[in-house]
Each structure stands twice: as structure tokens, then as C-alpha cells.
Write an enzyme that holds these catalytic residues in place. Structure first.
Site, PDB file in Angstrom:
ATOM      1  N   ASN A 123       5.132   0.143   3.728  1.00  0.00           N
ATOM      2  CA  ASN A 123       6.208   1.131   2.859  1.00  0.00           C
ATOM      3  C   ASN A 123       7.198   0.097   2.472  1.00  0.00           C
ATOM      4  O   ASN A 123       7.268  -1.281   3.680  1.00  0.00           O
ATOM      5  CB  ASN A 123       7.047   1.086   4.198  1.00  0.00           C
ATOM      6  CG  ASN A 123       7.362   0.855   5.052  1.00  0.00           C
ATOM      7  OD1 ASN A 123       8.574   0.010   5.989  1.00  0.00           O
ATOM      8  ND2 ASN A 123       6.607   1.104   6.683  1.00  0.00           N
ATOM      9  N   CYS A 166       0.219   4.657  -0.663  1.00  0.00           N
ATOM     10  CA  CYS A 166      -1.297   4.673  -0.483  1.00  0.00           C
ATOM     11  C   CYS A 166      -1.516   5.946   0.065  1.00  0.00           C
ATOM     12  O   CYS A 166      -2.419   6.990  -0.375  1.00  0.00           O
ATOM     13  CB  CYS A 166      -2.424   3.840   0.569  1.00  0.00           C
ATOM     14  SG  CYS A 166      -2.400   1.929  -0.712  1.00  0.00           S
TER      15      CYS A 166
END
Length: 359
Positions: free
Chosen positions: A240, A297
Site C-alpha cells: 500500500n 493486487c
């Protein structure tokens, strides 16, 4: 038939002895393998005297190159130099007094590997750029992996196998079945466990030389400085943007090198951020992207083997940094396209107006 003493006397008439190793010379250790546990001259190449004729040409094709041979006390290296002269090597000399004289002249204890370690790291020990001295560096090194997921898994496995002595793992997640498609440090047997615990069990089972320090926390501004403080190199396996910026800014302030990688779908990229030498993450991305423009993802999906490729690249860069060898990816961004099976490299300059690393 001449006795050994007579042979040695004849050899001593022709072999040149030296007490100084010239800069750039190949240093050849002609002792037996078990003798090397007493220590080595850093950067030396090991070829037992009995194998010189079979191996030296491939190792050193230039017969006019400078070469210094050594053994334990200086006798076998003279015989080795006689063999080398017979093979056409014109600048081979024997280190006077051998390794024992070298050790006394340095008045320091050089790294000593146990017999088990010498067997485990044998392929490293044969590399002139690593050897015992380099392996000792790895065993004393401390690498922090931020993230024990797709990138952290292969990086941690190879760093542990290479003998990096301390691996710190930072991750507050638990192992889920969906992780097993790519996070190879975990298994069915560790489903539901904290990822740092699952990974630690695998890594400690792989190599007992490695101490795994578990940090079952999410990296943020309140703990980042403490987490990175005691480590030589940091591997960024975060998933992140918030964590990447927090890690980058703290690493710049602390002067810590970060080996970065990121992945999405079928592509990935890797680089090395080294403060005061090259750019930082904010030179690449000054500000986080707006919401929805860079899906994670979990949202976009990822080819299972992709993080393996990028994670191994990260491990490679970390090992080079610890050992001080090679050309790290500082100021260079390596892009990998799995579908095209293509690597491309881009220059990544430092931004003189970067809000984090400008000086």
C-alpha cells in the site's frame, strides 16, 4: 630419486617470496579445504595445490598476471609456484610465512566458519567476491523485511538460505488460503497463524544460523523509526502507498538504504533507494496517486510467480549491498513484463526539489 628436502631446496632457488600482496594480484590459497576454517586472506581464491594443474588455466588464463600463492606456513606455496612456473606463469610468488605470518602481521582474529557452515556455504566460499570474509559479513548482517507476503516470501527464503544472520519481519496479517498462490514462505499447516510466525518457522527450519525477529505490527509513523533503526538494509515488500511513503521518509532521515519493488497483474519493478547517493521513493512518485487510479493486487489480481521474480531481485540487491559488491540498482528502475518476458531499465534521477531527500 631426490628427497622432498632436496626438491624443496631446488625450488627455493627459483621461487620468489614476498611479504606484501600487490594491489590487483590474484591471491591463491593452496591449502586443503579443512585448513581454511582457521581463517583466510579476504578475497583469496581456493585451489588445493594438488588440483592446480587442472584448475588454474580456467581461473587465470593470463599467464603474465600477478599471482601470490599462500599455504599455512609457506612451504607448499613454494611448490605451487614451481608448478605454476612450469605451466608458464611468469609472475607467481609465494607469500613468505604463509597464512600464519599474515595473521600475526594483522594481529586480528579473522572470521572463522564452523565445519557445518563451511559445508553449507561452500558455493559462496568459492566466489572470490565473497569467500569466508564475505560470508562472515552476511552472518553478521541485519536485514528488515517490511511485509511477509508475495515479495517478502521469496526475498526472505533466499536471504535465509544465503546466511543473513538476522532477519526482521514486519507484518500484522495472518495466513489466509488465498495467500498460498504466491506467498511461498507459508503453507497449509500455518493457515490462521500470524504471517511473521509462519514465515519464521519456515526460515528457521531452512537455516539454523538465521535469527528471525518477529514484529507482528503494521508499520506506521509511530513505529517506523524504531523498526528500521537496527538494520543494515531494508526490503520494501509493502502492498500500500501509505506504508511506502512512511517507510521512505523515515529511511531518508535515518540514512537507511531501501530495496524497493512493486507488482501488479503481470508486471513489476524494482530499484534501490540509497540516501545521499541516489533518489528516493518520492523522487519517483512525489505524492500518492488519487483513489482508484492504482488498484491493489487484491483488486487487480497478480500472476502467482510474479512476486517470486521481483522478490529474488530484491534479495540479490540486498546481498550485494551487504557485501559491498556489484552495481546496485541505485538511480535505475528495472521493469519486468512477464507476458512479454522482457526486462527494461530506466534512468531514475534524483529530484533536486524532492520534499524528502533534497539537499
Amino acid at each position: 630419486m631426490a628427497t622432498f628436502e632436496q626438491l624443496l631446496t631446488e625450488v627455493e632457488k627459483t621461487v620468489i617470496e614476498t611479504t606484501v600482496i600487490p594491489e590487483g594480484a590474484l591471491v591463491l590459497d593452496v591449502r586443503e579445504a579443512e585448513e581454511r576454517t582457521a581463517g583466510v586472506i579476504p578475497g583469496s581464491v581456493h585451489v588445493p595445490r594438488g588440483l592446480l594443474e587442472q584448475r588454474i588455466e580456467a581461473l587465470l588464463p593470463d599467464r603474465d598476471a600477478e599471482l601470490v600463492a599462500y599455504c599455512a606456513g609457506g612451504t607448499r606455496s613454494k611448490l605451487a609456484c614451481a608448478t605454476l612456473a612450469h605451466l608458464g606463469y611468469t609472475h607467481a610468488s609465494s607469500l613468505s610465512g604463509g597464512y600464519e605470518a599474515y595473521r600475526r602481521s594483522r594481529a586480528v582474529a579473522l572470521p572463522v566458519l564452523s565445519s557445518d557452515q563451511a559445508a553449507r556455504y561452500a558455493r559462496h566460499l568459492r566466489l572470490p567476491d565473497i569467500g569466508e570474509a564475505g560470508q562472515a559479513k552476511l552472518l553478521s548482517a541485519k536485514v528488515l523485511l517490511v511485509g511477509a507476503g508475495g515479495l517478502g516470501s521469496p526475498a526472505a527464503l533466499y536471504l535465509a538460505a544465503a546466511g543473513v544472520g538476522t532477519l526482521g519481519l514486519v507484518d500484522d496479517d495472518v495466513v489466509d488460503a488465498s495467500n498460498l498462490q504466491r506467498q511461498v514462505v507459508h503453507s497449509l499447516a500455518t493457515l490462521g497463524l500470524p504471517k511473521v510466525e509462519s514465515a519464521a518457522r519456515t526460515l528457521e527450519g531452512l537455516n539454523p544460523d538465521v535469527r528471525v525477529v518477529r514484529h507482528a505490527v503494521r508499520l506506521d509513523a509511530t513505529n517506523v523509526e524504531g523498526l528500521i533503526a537496527d538494520h543494515d538494509v531494508i526490503i520494501d515488500g509493502t502492498d500500500n502507498f501509505a506504508a511506502r511513503y512512511v517507510l521512505n521518509d523515515a529511511a531518508v532521515r535515518a540514512g537507511k538504504t531501501v530495496v524497493h519493488a512493486s507488482i501488479s497483474r503481470f508486471e513489476g519493478q524494482a530499484t534501490v533507494f540509497r540516501p545521499r547517493v541516489g533518489p528516493c521513493y518520492r523522487c519517483l512518485h512525489p505524492e500518492p496517486p488519487s483513489a482508484g487510479t492504482a488498484p491493489s493486487c487484491d483488486e487487480a489480481g497478480v500472476l502467482g510467480v510474479l512476486p517470486g521474480v521481483l522478490g529474488v531481485i530484491q534479495a540479490t540487491e540486498a546481498l550485494k549491498l551487504v557485501l559491498g559488491i556489484g552495481d546496485p540498482l541505485v538511480g535505475r528502475l528495472l521493469h519486468y513484463d512477464a507476458l512479454a518476458m522482457r526486462f527494461r531499465e530506466f534512468a531514475l534521477p534524483r529530484d533536486p526539489r524532492c520534499p524528502a531527500c533534497a539537499w
